[in-house]
Each structure stands twice: as structure tokens, then as C-alpha cells.
Design an enzyme around this catalytic site. Sequence first.
Site, PDB file in Angstrom:
ATOM      1  N   ARG A   1      31.990   2.249 -16.698  1.00 33.85           N
ATOM      2  CA  ARG A   1      31.814   2.058 -18.144  1.00 33.85           C
ATOM      3  C   ARG A   1      31.127   3.269 -18.763  1.00 33.85           C
ATOM      4  O   ARG A   1      31.445   3.690 -19.882  1.00 33.85           O
ATOM      5  CB  ARG A   1      30.949   0.796 -18.299  1.00 33.85           C
ATOM      6  CG  ARG A   1      30.548   0.367 -19.665  1.00 33.85           C
ATOM      7  CD  ARG A   1      29.708  -0.927 -19.565  1.00 33.85           C
ATOM      8  NE  ARG A   1      28.597  -0.802 -18.619  1.00 33.85           N
ATOM      9  CZ  ARG A   1      27.413  -0.253 -18.897  1.00 33.85           C
ATOM     10  NH1 ARG A   1      27.176   0.206 -20.109  1.00 33.85           N
ATOM     11  NH2 ARG A   1      26.464  -0.185 -17.990  1.00 33.85           N
TER      12      ARG A   1
ATOM     13  N   GLU B   1      24.613 -11.842  -6.929  1.00 29.65           N
ATOM     14  CA  GLU B   1      26.053 -11.558  -6.909  1.00 29.65           C
ATOM     15  C   GLU B   1      26.738 -12.201  -5.708  1.00 29.65           C
ATOM     16  O   GLU B   1      26.222 -12.191  -4.603  1.00 29.65           O
ATOM     17  CB  GLU B   1      26.295 -10.050  -6.903  1.00 29.65           C
ATOM     18  CG  GLU B   1      25.756  -9.331  -8.127  1.00 29.65           C
ATOM     19  CD  GLU B   1      26.447  -9.755  -9.425  1.00 29.65           C
ATOM     20  OE1 GLU B   1      27.522 -10.377  -9.371  1.00 29.65           O
ATOM     21  OE2 GLU B   1      25.878  -9.442 -10.495  1.00 29.65           O
TER      22      GLU B   1
ATOM     23  N   CYS C   1      26.630  -0.691  -8.811  1.00 29.32           N
ATOM     24  CA  CYS C   1      26.045  -1.901  -8.206  1.00 29.32           C
ATOM     25  C   CYS C   1      27.116  -2.656  -7.432  1.00 29.32           C
ATOM     26  O   CYS C   1      26.919  -3.034  -6.273  1.00 29.32           O
ATOM     27  CB  CYS C   1      25.421  -2.787  -9.283  1.00 29.32           C
ATOM     28  SG  CYS C   1      23.935  -2.040  -9.983  1.00 29.32           S
TER      29      CYS C   1
ATOM     30  N   HIS D   1      21.230  -8.566  -9.390  1.00 25.33           N
ATOM     31  CA  HIS D   1      21.197  -7.817 -10.649  1.00 25.33           C
ATOM     32  C   HIS D   1      20.018  -8.308 -11.494  1.00 25.33           C
ATOM     33  O   HIS D   1      19.794  -9.524 -11.615  1.00 25.33           O
ATOM     34  CB  HIS D   1      22.503  -8.071 -11.427  1.00 25.33           C
ATOM     35  CG  HIS D   1      23.435  -6.899 -11.441  1.00 25.33           C
ATOM     36  ND1 HIS D   1      24.790  -7.020 -11.222  1.00 25.33           N
ATOM     37  CD2 HIS D   1      23.218  -5.570 -11.679  1.00 25.33           C
ATOM     38  CE1 HIS D   1      25.349  -5.824 -11.318  1.00 25.33           C
ATOM     39  NE2 HIS D   1      24.427  -4.928 -11.590  1.00 25.33           N
TER      40      HIS D   1
HETATM   41  N1  PCA Z   1      23.022  -0.713 -12.510  1.00 25.99           N
HETATM   42  C1  PCA Z   1      24.377  -0.189 -12.492  1.00 25.99           C
HETATM   43  C2  PCA Z   1      24.342   0.923 -11.487  1.00 25.99           C
HETATM   44  C3  PCA Z   1      22.901   1.216 -11.235  1.00 25.99           C
HETATM   45  C4  PCA Z   1      22.168   0.107 -11.833  1.00 25.99           C
HETATM   46  O1  PCA Z   1      20.956  -0.107 -11.738  1.00 25.99           O
HETATM   47  C5  PCA Z   1      25.408  -1.282 -12.224  1.00 25.99           C
HETATM   48  O2  PCA Z   1      25.202  -2.434 -12.641  1.00 25.99           O
HETATM   49  O3  PCA Z   1      26.427  -1.015 -11.591  1.00 25.99           O
END
Ligand code: PCA
Length: 218
Positions: free
Chosen positions: A93, A83, A146, A170
Site C-alpha cells: 500500500r 492473525e 507483516c 497486529h
Molecule cells: N506494519 C506493517 C509493516 C510493518 C508494520 O509494523 C504491516 O502491517 O504490514
Amino acid sequence: MSTPLRILLTGFEPFGGENTNPSMQAALAVGAAPPAGIDLTVEILPVSCPRTPEALRAALARHRPDVAIATGQAGGCPEVAVERIGINLFDLRIPDNDGAQPLDTPVIPGAPAAYFATLPVKRLVAAMREVGVPAAVSNSAGTHLCNATLYLLGHLAATEYPGMRVGFIHLPWLPAQTTRPAGAPSMSLATQISALQAALAALASEGPEPQVSEGALY
Ligand code: PCA
């Protein structure tokens, strides 16, 4: 010998009714076998608008890392996504693990709109691709926890931990998370672990940011 780089690596607990989270599994595995030259600590964060920031602050206070890298699950994403930016926004969401679902709410009221990751995002992506992992820079971490974690890391570096470098990775679903319905993108745990190990190893060495575009929209 130079002092090892102190890195805090975090993963998230499962959320959204799922029974695992690839980021938890991959971060714990990397913690058990850290690359050379790194003083690595791993923490697993809760998925909760009030409790994630508390846990993150506590982890930073305990470990005072040079680099803080958080990881989380991006279900449906076909590759590892490094990111670039965290924005000051909750617009969940699906509810967090406490059942809360804030919409159009700042992560920190009155704080700046966004913080860029301060890790060399393109170099991390290149290091992952070099070990055969599909990876890309992502220009939106969403608006769930996240994104909030990257935003908070940026804010805490700017206000309380000068010099700390921050970033967020991610990770796709694990294959076992995509059996019903079948066909969604996934990535093996071993591949996800190699991605994180390659990223950490790249941070332990110097190098220029590759001059390539990572501006793809999808
Ligand atoms: N993914 C979520 C929050 C916790 C996770 O593992 C996100 O992409 O925000």
C-alpha cells in the site's frame, strides 16, 4: 521444573514516515519484563522486502525458538488483532523503508499460497480479553511486510524448523500517533503491553481452543 518455553518475539521499526512503531515499543517493554516460565528474546525487524526476511532468518538461527511471534503496527485498527493466516503476496500500500513497493509479487516464488498461524489464535484472544484488552482474530494480515513475516514464519516452520509454532499480532496506533488528524482509533502502550504479556502467559500454559466464532469480516 520443566524447561522454559523458548519464545522469539519480534517488533518492527517505524515505517511510512512515522517516528515510532507500537510493536517496537511493546515488544521491547515485554522483553524487559517477561512472564514467568518463558525464555524470551526480543528482536526488532527492519521494514524492507529483502531485509525483513534476512533479519528474521538470522534471528531464528540465533535463538532456535519453540515459538516465534511477530508483531507489527496496524494503523487504524481499533483492537489487537491476532492473525490467522499469512498469504504469499506482496502488494504494498505504501513503500517499504528502502523505497520499494512491489505489487502482485509472491513473497517466495513457487511456494504455497498461504500458511495458517499455528498458535492457538482464539485462546490468545480470550487471554487478552480476560485482562481487559479489546482483541479479535483477524482473517487477513494485509499484503505488506507483516503478512509477509507471518507467511515466512509459516514457510520456515514447514521447511527448516519442524515443530516451531508461529503467529503474528497486529497492534493499533499509540495515542501520540493519532493527534493529527485527531480521532483515529488508538490504544495505550500499557494496554498493548498487557495484551502481549497475556498472550505469552497463555502460551506457557495448556488449554483448549475456545469454540467461538472469530469469523467477523470487519
Ligand atoms: N506494519 C506493517 C509493516 C510493518 C508494520 O509494523 C504491516 O502491517 O504490514
